[in-house]
Design a protein around this motif. Structure first.
Motif, PDB file in Angstrom:
ATOM      1  N   UNK A  68       0.846  -0.904  -0.380  1.00 33.58           N
ATOM      2  CA  UNK A  68      -0.085   0.041  -0.078  1.00 33.58           C
ATOM      3  C   UNK A  68       0.771   1.401  -0.179  1.00 33.58           C
ATOM      4  N   UNK A  69       1.683   0.917  -0.491  1.00 33.77           N
ATOM      5  CA  UNK A  69       2.797   2.291  -0.328  1.00 33.77           C
ATOM      6  C   UNK A  69       4.615   2.017  -0.937  1.00 33.77           C
ATOM      7  N   UNK A  70       4.144   3.374  -1.870  1.00 33.33           N
ATOM      8  CA  UNK A  70       5.072   3.526  -3.305  1.00 33.33           C
ATOM      9  C   UNK A  70       5.640   4.897  -2.954  1.00 33.33           C
ATOM     10  N   UNK A  71       7.008   4.556  -2.960  1.00 35.65           N
ATOM     11  CA  UNK A  71       8.137   5.667  -3.294  1.00 35.65           C
ATOM     12  C   UNK A  71       9.150   6.419  -4.313  1.00 35.65           C
ATOM     13  N   UNK A  72       9.263   6.931  -4.661  1.00 36.23           N
ATOM     14  CA  UNK A  72       9.887   7.392  -5.306  1.00 36.23           C
ATOM     15  C   UNK A  72      10.843   8.611  -5.537  1.00 36.23           C
ATOM     16  N   UNK A  73      11.993   8.473  -6.003  1.00 35.25           N
ATOM     17  CA  UNK A  73      12.908   9.472  -5.941  1.00 35.25           C
ATOM     18  C   UNK A  73      13.377   9.585  -7.951  1.00 35.25           C
ATOM     19  N   UNK A  74      13.557  10.888  -7.691  1.00 37.21           N
ATOM     20  CA  UNK A  74      13.591  11.592  -9.283  1.00 37.21           C
ATOM     21  C   UNK A  74      14.403  12.276  -9.145  1.00 37.21           C
ATOM     22  N   UNK A  75      15.218  12.295 -10.257  1.00 38.16           N
ATOM     23  CA  UNK A  75      15.719  13.437 -10.851  1.00 38.16           C
ATOM     24  C   UNK A  75      16.079  14.267 -12.214  1.00 38.16           C
ATOM     25  N   UNK A  76      15.489  15.187 -12.099  1.00 33.60           N
ATOM     26  CA  UNK A  76      15.005  15.767 -13.793  1.00 33.60           C
ATOM     27  C   UNK A  76      16.014  16.811 -14.143  1.00 33.60           C
ATOM     28  N   UNK A  77      16.744  16.750 -15.552  1.00 28.97           N
ATOM     29  CA  UNK A  77      17.440  17.818 -16.034  1.00 28.97           C
ATOM     30  C   UNK A  77      16.020  18.666 -16.460  1.00 28.97           C
ATOM     31  N   UNK A  78      15.991  19.687 -16.829  1.00 29.25           N
ATOM     32  CA  UNK A  78      15.740  21.151 -17.274  1.00 29.25           C
ATOM     33  C   UNK A  78      16.811  21.929 -18.369  1.00 29.25           C
ATOM     34  N   UNK A  79      17.079  21.012 -19.665  1.00 30.11           N
ATOM     35  CA  UNK A  79      17.944  21.046 -20.668  1.00 30.11           C
ATOM     36  C   UNK A  79      17.673  22.092 -21.284  1.00 30.11           C
ATOM     37  N   UNK A  80      16.855  23.634 -20.510  1.00 28.07           N
ATOM     38  CA  UNK A  80      16.895  24.482 -21.593  1.00 28.07           C
ATOM     39  C   UNK A  80      16.704  26.050 -20.480  1.00 28.07           C
ATOM     40  N   UNK A  81      17.650  25.460 -19.635  1.00 30.28           N
ATOM     41  CA  UNK A  81      18.046  25.728 -18.583  1.00 30.28           C
ATOM     42  C   UNK A  81      19.649  25.905 -17.458  1.00 30.28           C
ATOM     43  N   UNK A  82      20.152  26.665 -17.762  1.00 34.58           N
ATOM     44  CA  UNK A  82      21.346  26.557 -17.080  1.00 34.58           C
ATOM     45  C   UNK A  82      21.488  26.390 -15.700  1.00 34.58           C
ATOM     46  N   UNK A  83      22.332  25.620 -14.627  1.00 25.95           N
ATOM     47  CA  UNK A  83      22.209  25.414 -13.545  1.00 25.95           C
ATOM     48  C   UNK A  83      22.175  26.451 -12.550  1.00 25.95           C
ATOM     49  N   UNK A  84      23.177  27.738 -13.519  1.00 25.57           N
ATOM     50  CA  UNK A  84      23.256  28.693 -12.657  1.00 25.57           C
ATOM     51  C   UNK A  84      24.520  29.740 -13.882  1.00 25.57           C
ATOM     52  N   UNK A  85      24.729  31.044 -13.271  1.00 26.53           N
ATOM     53  CA  UNK A  85      25.639  32.108 -13.966  1.00 26.53           C
ATOM     54  C   UNK A  85      26.770  30.688 -14.335  1.00 26.53           C
ATOM     55  N   UNK A  86      27.125  31.044 -15.876  1.00 23.27           N
ATOM     56  CA  UNK A  86      28.301  30.245 -16.617  1.00 23.27           C
ATOM     57  C   UNK A  86      29.279  29.804 -15.810  1.00 23.27           C
ATOM     58  N   UNK A  87      29.738  30.900 -15.311  1.00 17.93           N
ATOM     59  CA  UNK A  87      30.799  31.239 -14.445  1.00 17.93           C
ATOM     60  C   UNK A  87      30.615  30.071 -13.096  1.00 17.93           C
ATOM     61  N   UNK A  88      29.357  29.593 -13.155  1.00 16.91           N
ATOM     62  CA  UNK A  88      29.358  28.586 -11.423  1.00 16.91           C
ATOM     63  C   UNK A  88      29.458  27.164 -12.441  1.00 16.91           C
TER      64      UNK A  88
END
Length: 691
Positions: A68-88
């Protein structure tokens, strides 16, 4: 006949409708495409999913610890957005981590549907956070679902929130802050309806899906907004093999989705036939004439080692009972080892002996003793009595010292070693999956039976940790976030190099002291005590350690940081076949708090679990993630290989590596060393006593 020949182009003639299958949604977890359903996979189901729907690449791991219990760990890449500033971040796309949970509230009956309550992005950044209530009803090969969703999946906002009558706060949904903390905005905001149909076609490998989703894609995470030509999504799932599903869909009325799912059921799958194990010894037609004091016990001890996996310490007699003391080193299921040892002993002594008792030890600490009635065992092996008769008569008790006659003492073999491959991983941050594959040499030298040295020499073979450029900001001492430096500063390392002493202090009390290079990042000294009553589902333990940070090369060099860390831990069995552990104490970054660990162990030893740690560190000091949490999977290699072994494969998915709530990774744990005191483990697998 003509109709049948024409129809073969679409469906093979005479093929019956396939059984309903529970397939994964785009986000992971049983569902349609963009929407979940109330259905649950069987307990023990495990799936790894990957799919692509522009601009999202999703990778998820879903587990069903309970029916009766389901668990999910998910990892999503939003490929049209950078993780932060290009220097970072350079060219790295934005990465999002999330944990989902779904709970079945009502199982489908003849008249009523199955109902489930779910939370998406429960403890992640909140970018895709959503809550939903969904129901399913099956009619033949068609499974209907309908539900209501708040948050991401209900962003179309079809109507005002019905919970608003309770409090005005339910009418407004707070903006996701990306902190990784549990939301305070559950079921808030305007919800939307969703639903769909899953159709199991007459051709068993093929399932079709149709859904209407409640997301209008106008307010996507990271300031994205997409055109949705239709809220109706169409898709299919094709069963490529027993454990492989491939899927394709047309979503938003304008976007293609392609995915693959690898899945298995770790609770019900059959372990490989142990073709590389020695055959079980046959039972004698009648007992030999040799009395116990005239047996060549050195030869018997060798057979017990080679066939039953026991490293014999001594053999004694107490009345009509023959007792073997030793360490089991091959068979994961103790019933299998006990059965093979009983066969060997039955071939060795005359009928003065009515019982065979195997006393399991770890580093000379008696853990439990298993006593087998000789005659009943023989009758069961020869199929003249039922296994249940043996189940009722076999005794698993606390190992006790009684008056006995010593028949044989095995000279110790102090030095042992082994060679194998090692694997480490880290999931989180802009660099995605980081891993290392190594060649490992582990060795052990026993000065006495309960005092020993152990060490591990590791040679790097393959490693991408040099791409781990993100040193997370932290308001704490860097007790774990220097991970990249430890993984890349040297190709040959000494992860452990320590001296240990363990002892049973009383009938149910165990103790241990240790010192040296305790793990890859810390050296020091420590101790542990554990009180674990025989046959009980609970235990209490405590550990205390003084440690100093090691040099990045993982040699014998040390850095300046030092601290005292330790915990008091309570272990207990819980309802629904769950096991729980609560640890309270001081962590490596000198923060104080508690760790709750919940897990489910199946009869074959597979364990699925999760943990959460909260300490007195503020969200700002901790950094992204707010607190420590993760999922883990532990699989006995015995379930995967054609050769019996007691080793395990341990996989951990921690969304982020942070300094708060960090614990010392000790090489030995008294609780795992004394698992034999849980007699249920033996009785659940007593069928293996005849193998």
């Amino acid at each position: 006949m003509k109709l049948c020949i024409a129809a073969v182009l679409l469906v093979p003639c005479g093929v019956a409708h396939g059984d309903p299958r529970y397939t994964q949604s785009d986000f992971g977890g049983v569902g349609l495409l963009q929407t979940p359903t109330a259905r649950m996979a069987p307990a023990g189901e495990l799936s790894i999913n990957a799919n692509r729907t522009e601009p999202y690449s999703r990778y998820s791991f879903s587990a069903q610890p309970l029916d009766w219990l389901e668990g999910t760990f998910r990892y999503t890449a939003i490929t049209n957005r950078l993780y932060g500033a290009e220097s970072f971040s350079g060219g790295q796309s934005y990465k999002d981590k999330a944990v989902d949970a779904k709970v079945r509230l009502y199982q489908e009956s003849h008249w009523l549907p199955e109902v489930a309550l779910g939370f998406m992005d429960l403890g992640g950044t909140g970018l895709f956070s959503s809550e939903y209530l969904v129901a399913n009803k099956r009619y033949g090969d068609v499974d209907f679902s309908a539900g209501i969703a708040w948050g991401y999946m209900g962003s179309r906002g079809d109507f005002g929130n019905p919970l608003g009558v309770l409090d005005d706060r339910y009418n407004r949904r707070p903006t996701a802050e990306g902190s990784g903390s549990f939301s305070n905005g559950y079921f808030r905001g305007r919800p939307a309806l969703f639903g769909g149909i899953a159709y199991q076609t007459p051709w068993a490998p093929l399932s079709l899906k149709l859904e209407v989703e409640g997301n209008d894609y106008k307010n996507e995470p990271r300031d994205n907004s997409f055109r949705q030509d239709s809220p109706v999504n169409l898709g299919l799932v094709y069963k490529l093999a027993d454990s492989i599903d491939v899927s394709a869909a047309w979503e938003r009325g304008n976007t293609a989705m392609f995915g693959i799912t690898l899945h298995t059921n770790l609770a019900s799958r059959k372990a490989p036939v142990k073709t590389y194990d020695p055959p079980a010894p046959p039972l004698p037609a009648k007992a030999p004439n040799t009395p116990p004091d005239q047996v060549d016990w050195a030869a018997v001890s060798q057979r017990l080692h080679d066939n039953a996996g026991y490293n014999v310490q001594r053999i004694t007699q107490r009345g009509p009972e023959l007792v073997v003391y030793g360490e089991q080193q091959r068979y994961f299921h103790s019933a299998k080892a006990v059965g093979r040892a009983s066969r060997i002993l039955d071939n060795s002594v005359n009928d003065q002996i009515d019982w065979f008792t195997l006393v399991s030890e770890r580093y000379a600490m008696p853990i439990e003793e298993t006593s087998v009635p000789r005659e009943t065992f023989r009758e069961v092996v020869n199929n003249r009595e039922d296994l249940q008769d043996l189940h009722r008569q076999v005794e698993v008790n606390r190992a006790s010292e009684r008056t006995q006659t010593l028949l044989y003492t095995q000279p110790p073999k102090p030095f042992t070693y082994g060679v194998g491959l090692g694997y480490k991983q880290n999931v989180g941050g802009p660099d995605g999956l980081l891993y290392q594959v190594s060649a490992d040499l582990d060795a052990e030298y026993r000065f006495t039976r309960n005092t020993w040295w152990s060490g591990l020499l590791s040679v790097n073979l393959l490693n991408n940790y040099d791409g781990f450029t993100y040193d997370a900001p932290t308001g704490l001492p860097r007790v774990r976030t220097d991970l990249r430096k430890y993984m890349t500063s040297a190709d040959v390392t000494l992860p452990t190099f320590q001296l240990n002493h363990a002892q049973r202090l009383d009938q149910d009390l165990y103790g241990m002291v240790y010192g040296g290079l305790l793990e890859s990042m810390y050296a020091g000294v420590g101790s542990e005590v554990l009180y674990r009553p025989m046959g009980q589902g609970w235990a209490v333990g405590a550990d205390l350690n003084y440690v100093r940070q090691r040099g990045f090369e993982q040699d014998f060099s040390l850095r300046d940081y030092r601290t005292v860390t330790g915990h008091i831990t309570g272990y207990t069995d819980l309802p629904f076949n769950l096991q729980g552990a609560l640890s309270v104490g001081r962590y490596l970054a000198r923060d104080w708090g508690a760790t709750l660990d919940l897990s489910r162990e199946f009869n074959n030893g597979v364990r699925i679990g999760a943990w959460i740690t909260r300490t007195n560190v503020s969200k700002e000091e901790f950094g992204e993630g707010s607190f420590d949490k993760g999922l883990y999977l532990s699989i006995p290699f015995d379930e995967l290989m054609s050769l019996s072994t007691m080793r395990r494969a341990n996989l951990v998915w921690a969304p982020l590596t942070r300094d708060g709530g960090a614990r010392l990774n000790r090489a030995y744990s008294l609780h795992s060393m004394t698992d034999g005191r849980d007699s249920d483990l033996f009785y659940k697998n007593i069928d293996k006593i005849t193998e």
